[in-house]
Scaffold this motif. Structure first.
Motif, mmCIF file in Angstrom:
data_model
loop_
_atom_site.group_PDB
_atom_site.id
_atom_site.type_symbol
_atom_site.label_atom_id
_atom_site.label_comp_id
_atom_site.label_asym_id
_atom_site.label_seq_id
_atom_site.Cartn_x
_atom_site.Cartn_y
_atom_site.Cartn_z
ATOM 1 N N GLY A 13 -62.364 -21.709 11.385
ATOM 2 C CA GLY A 13 -61.163 -21.700 10.547
ATOM 3 C C GLY A 13 -60.967 -20.371 9.846
ATOM 4 N N LEU A 14 -62.051 -19.803 9.311
ATOM 5 C CA LEU A 14 -61.963 -18.507 8.644
ATOM 6 C C LEU A 14 -61.582 -17.392 9.615
ATOM 7 C CD1 LEU A 14 -65.007 -18.705 6.189
ATOM 8 C CD2 LEU A 14 -62.580 -18.736 5.608
ATOM 9 N N LEU A 15 -62.162 -17.408 10.807
ATOM 10 C CA LEU A 15 -61.823 -16.403 11.810
ATOM 11 C C LEU A 15 -60.361 -16.501 12.220
ATOM 12 C CD1 LEU A 15 -64.989 -16.415 14.101
ATOM 13 C CD2 LEU A 15 -64.197 -14.569 12.630
ATOM 14 N N LEU A 16 -59.886 -17.720 12.410
ATOM 15 C CA LEU A 16 -58.493 -17.931 12.788
ATOM 16 C C LEU A 16 -57.550 -17.448 11.690
ATOM 17 C CD1 LEU A 16 -56.489 -19.064 14.842
ATOM 18 C CD2 LEU A 16 -56.706 -21.276 13.730
ATOM 19 N N ALA A 17 -57.850 -17.798 10.444
ATOM 20 C CA ALA A 17 -57.009 -17.382 9.320
ATOM 21 C C ALA A 17 -57.033 -15.858 9.181
ATOM 22 C CB ALA A 17 -57.485 -18.035 8.035
ATOM 23 N N GLY A 18 -58.197 -15.244 9.315
ATOM 24 C CA GLY A 18 -58.300 -13.788 9.231
ATOM 25 C C GLY A 18 -57.523 -13.114 10.336
ATOM 26 N N ASN A 19 -57.555 -13.685 11.520
ATOM 27 C CA ASN A 19 -56.818 -13.134 12.658
ATOM 28 C C ASN A 19 -55.313 -13.215 12.415
ATOM 29 O OD1 ASN A 19 -56.500 -11.968 15.151
ATOM 30 N ND2 ASN A 19 -56.596 -13.895 16.259
ATOM 31 N N MET A 20 -54.832 -14.290 11.825
ATOM 32 C CA MET A 20 -53.405 -14.436 11.551
ATOM 33 C C MET A 20 -52.941 -13.381 10.555
ATOM 34 S SD MET A 20 -52.961 -18.603 11.507
ATOM 35 C CE MET A 20 -51.708 -18.508 10.305
ATOM 36 N N PHE A 21 -53.716 -13.124 9.521
ATOM 37 C CA PHE A 21 -53.333 -12.117 8.546
ATOM 38 C C PHE A 21 -53.402 -10.714 9.130
ATOM 39 C CE2 PHE A 21 -54.367 -15.519 5.479
ATOM 40 C CZ PHE A 21 -53.161 -15.540 4.816
ATOM 41 N N ALA A 22 -54.335 -10.491 10.026
ATOM 42 C CA ALA A 22 -54.474 -9.164 10.626
ATOM 43 C C ALA A 22 -53.286 -8.840 11.530
ATOM 44 C CB ALA A 22 -55.774 -9.066 11.427
ATOM 45 N N GLN A 23 -52.617 -9.849 12.092
ATOM 46 C CA GLN A 23 -51.501 -9.618 12.999
ATOM 47 C C GLN A 23 -50.167 -9.483 12.279
ATOM 48 O OE1 GLN A 23 -51.545 -12.635 15.988
ATOM 49 N NE2 GLN A 23 -53.440 -11.917 16.889
ATOM 50 N N THR A 24 -50.125 -9.802 11.001
ATOM 51 C CA THR A 24 -48.887 -9.667 10.252
ATOM 52 C C THR A 24 -48.653 -8.192 9.964
ATOM 53 O OG1 THR A 24 -49.295 -11.810 9.227
ATOM 54 C CG2 THR A 24 -47.668 -10.378 8.162
ATOM 55 N N PRO A 25 -47.539 -7.620 10.486
ATOM 56 C CA PRO A 25 -47.316 -6.186 10.274
ATOM 57 C C PRO A 25 -46.968 -5.903 8.817
ATOM 58 C CG PRO A 25 -45.443 -7.147 11.389
ATOM 59 C CD PRO A 25 -46.487 -8.232 11.259
ATOM 60 N N ALA A 26 -47.492 -4.835 8.316
ATOM 61 C CA ALA A 26 -47.168 -4.403 6.961
ATOM 62 C C ALA A 26 -45.859 -3.626 7.034
ATOM 63 C CB ALA A 26 -48.279 -3.528 6.415
ATOM 64 N N THR A 27 -44.945 -3.930 6.140
ATOM 65 C CA THR A 27 -43.669 -3.221 6.148
ATOM 66 C C THR A 27 -43.764 -2.047 5.189
ATOM 67 O OG1 THR A 27 -42.831 -4.761 4.499
ATOM 68 C CG2 THR A 27 -42.275 -5.224 6.797
ATOM 69 N N ALA A 28 -43.577 -0.880 5.736
ATOM 70 C CA ALA A 28 -43.611 0.337 4.930
ATOM 71 C C ALA A 28 -42.220 0.569 4.363
ATOM 72 C CB ALA A 28 -44.036 1.511 5.788
ATOM 73 N N PRO A 29 -42.139 1.128 3.195
ATOM 74 C CA PRO A 29 -40.805 1.419 2.655
ATOM 75 C C PRO A 29 -40.118 2.467 3.517
ATOM 76 C CG PRO A 29 -42.538 2.385 1.277
ATOM 77 C CD PRO A 29 -43.209 1.552 2.323
ATOM 78 N N PRO A 30 -38.787 2.400 3.646
ATOM 79 C CA PRO A 30 -38.087 3.368 4.485
ATOM 80 C C PRO A 30 -38.251 4.793 3.945
ATOM 81 C CG PRO A 30 -36.534 1.944 3.324
ATOM 82 C CD PRO A 30 -37.905 1.444 3.016
ATOM 83 N N ASP A 31 -38.323 5.728 4.852
ATOM 84 C CA ASP A 31 -38.463 7.144 4.511
ATOM 85 C C ASP A 31 -37.115 7.645 3.973
ATOM 86 O OD1 ASP A 31 -38.803 9.870 4.387
ATOM 87 O OD2 ASP A 31 -39.346 10.117 6.496
ATOM 88 N N PRO A 32 -37.059 8.102 2.741
ATOM 89 C CA PRO A 32 -35.776 8.560 2.188
ATOM 90 C C PRO A 32 -35.245 9.823 2.865
ATOM 91 C CG PRO A 32 -37.564 9.039 0.656
ATOM 92 C CD PRO A 32 -38.159 8.243 1.784
ATOM 93 N N ASN A 33 -36.088 10.524 3.600
ATOM 94 C CA ASN A 33 -35.655 11.743 4.296
ATOM 95 C C ASN A 33 -35.305 11.487 5.758
ATOM 96 O OD1 ASN A 33 -36.057 13.423 2.038
ATOM 97 N ND2 ASN A 33 -38.251 13.404 2.443
ATOM 98 N N ALA A 34 -35.483 10.272 6.224
ATOM 99 C CA ALA A 34 -35.276 9.956 7.644
ATOM 100 C C ALA A 34 -33.840 10.256 8.070
ATOM 101 C CB ALA A 34 -35.591 8.488 7.913
ATOM 102 N N PRO A 35 -33.657 10.586 9.349
ATOM 103 C CA PRO A 35 -32.292 10.766 9.854
ATOM 104 C C PRO A 35 -31.529 9.439 9.802
ATOM 105 C CG PRO A 35 -33.918 11.079 11.609
ATOM 106 C CD PRO A 35 -34.667 10.803 10.359
ATOM 107 N N VAL A 36 -30.230 9.531 9.665
ATOM 108 C CA VAL A 36 -29.370 8.347 9.618
ATOM 109 C C VAL A 36 -28.170 8.624 10.503
ATOM 110 C CG1 VAL A 36 -27.947 6.854 8.153
ATOM 111 C CG2 VAL A 36 -30.098 7.776 7.262
ATOM 112 N N MET A 37 -27.889 7.685 11.429
ATOM 113 C CA MET A 37 -26.723 7.822 12.316
ATOM 114 C C MET A 37 -25.532 7.124 11.663
ATOM 115 S SD MET A 37 -28.641 6.886 15.885
ATOM 116 C CE MET A 37 -27.490 7.549 17.047
ATOM 117 N N GLN A 38 -24.507 7.902 11.323
ATOM 118 C CA GLN A 38 -23.297 7.328 10.749
ATOM 119 C C GLN A 38 -22.196 7.414 11.809
ATOM 120 O OE1 GLN A 38 -21.610 9.376 7.367
ATOM 121 N NE2 GLN A 38 -20.709 7.463 6.618
#
Length: 162
Positions: A13-38
């Motif tokens: 159970g612990l291995l399964l739960a740890g595996n589920m959390f490891a697969q959840t992608p971390a969302t990084a804040p958007p780069d304020p300098n990134a290019p933007v297509m308008q």
């Protein structure tokens, strides 16, 4: 034996739960300098067009971000929709375009998409083309206004050579 079974179940159970959390992608804040297509517009309506009409259109945009824009890929939702794009970096403030060709030999209404992938924020952009291609007008074969030519009589031979 009960303790061993309980321990194995707990570990699994612990291995399964740890595996589920490891697969959840971390969302990084958007780069304020990134290019933007308008884009000027993200949908192009061809309207009603004749069969085999000019299928080329252009999506115009500007990189309004602070870094150069690099388009990695552009693909149509089917083989009848073919986009082309600039492969060089597009500098901040610079305009560019995505050219799209729709095969207008296909008759009837259509709605197709072009998916762009780039280093912009957001990294995926979907553009839409739509319209209706008319069938060729039905033409009737010309009618012959002259009366039919009478058949030429054929010579028949009679016994005795007369």
């Amino acid at each position: 034996m009960k303790k061993l079974l309980s321990s194995i179940t707990l570990m699994a159970g612990l291995l399964l739960a740890g595996n589920m959390f490891a697969q959840t992608p971390a969302t990084a804040p958007p780069d304020p300098n990134a290019p933007v297509m308008q884009f000027e517009r993200d949908t192009i309506d061809y309207g009603t067009i004749p069969h085999n009409a000019d299928g080329y259109r252009s999506f115009k945009f500007t990189n309004v971000g602070k870094e150069p824009l690099i388009i990695n890929n552009a693909h149509g939702s089917c083989g009848c929709t073919v986009p082309t794009y600039v492969h060089e970096p597009i500098q901040p403030g610079a305009p560019s375009e995505i050219k799209v060709h729709y095969a207008t030999d296909r008759v009837g209404p259509f709605i197709k998409t072009v998916t762009l992938t780039s280093n912009a924020n957001p990294s995926t952009k979907i553009l839409v083309i739509k319209g209706n291609v008319l069938a060729d007008p039905v033409t009737t074969p010309p009618t012959n206004t002259l009366p039919p030519t009478p058949a030429t009589p054929t010579k028949t031979s009679t016994p005795g050579g007369h």
